[in-house]
Design a protein around this motif. Structure first.
Motif: not given
Length: 104
Positions: A22-26, A39-46, A49-51, A72-74
């Protein structure tokens, strides 16, 4: 590059139980709304989620007992993730503001 990717992946292993799609999606939706490319949006989303996972782990919050979906993980690109963790667009996430607050 391979060593860096492996080191990043190894560092993420203890956090996986705290990953919240959910955090990743938001975060991804917010990045797209700001005009980031896919690509940038996906990296920022990940990175977001990591933070959040890192905060939860540091605070001793018990992870969800639900197993995480492998996608979600891999799917993370470790080097892109490392760069995104330092991105100014998510600097506010590295504070103590709750993830999902109006500041994130």
């Amino acid at each position: 590059m391979t060593r860096l990717s492996a080191a990043i992946s190894d560092t993420l292993l203890p956090l996986e139980a705290h990953f919240d799609p959910g955090i990743r999606a938001r975060a991804r939706a917010q990045a797209i709304a700001r005009g980031e490319d896919e690509a940038r949006a996906e990296a920022i989303a990940e990175a977001a989620m990591v933070i959040a996972a890192s905060r939860a782990n540091a605070r001793g919050i018990r992870p969800s007992p639900e197993p995480r979906r492998p996608d979600v993980i891999r799917t993370m690109a470790p080097v892109a993730l490392a760069h995104a963790l330092n991105a100014p667009e998510i600097s506010h996430l590295r504070t103590d503001a709750p993830i999902g607050s109006s500041r994130s």
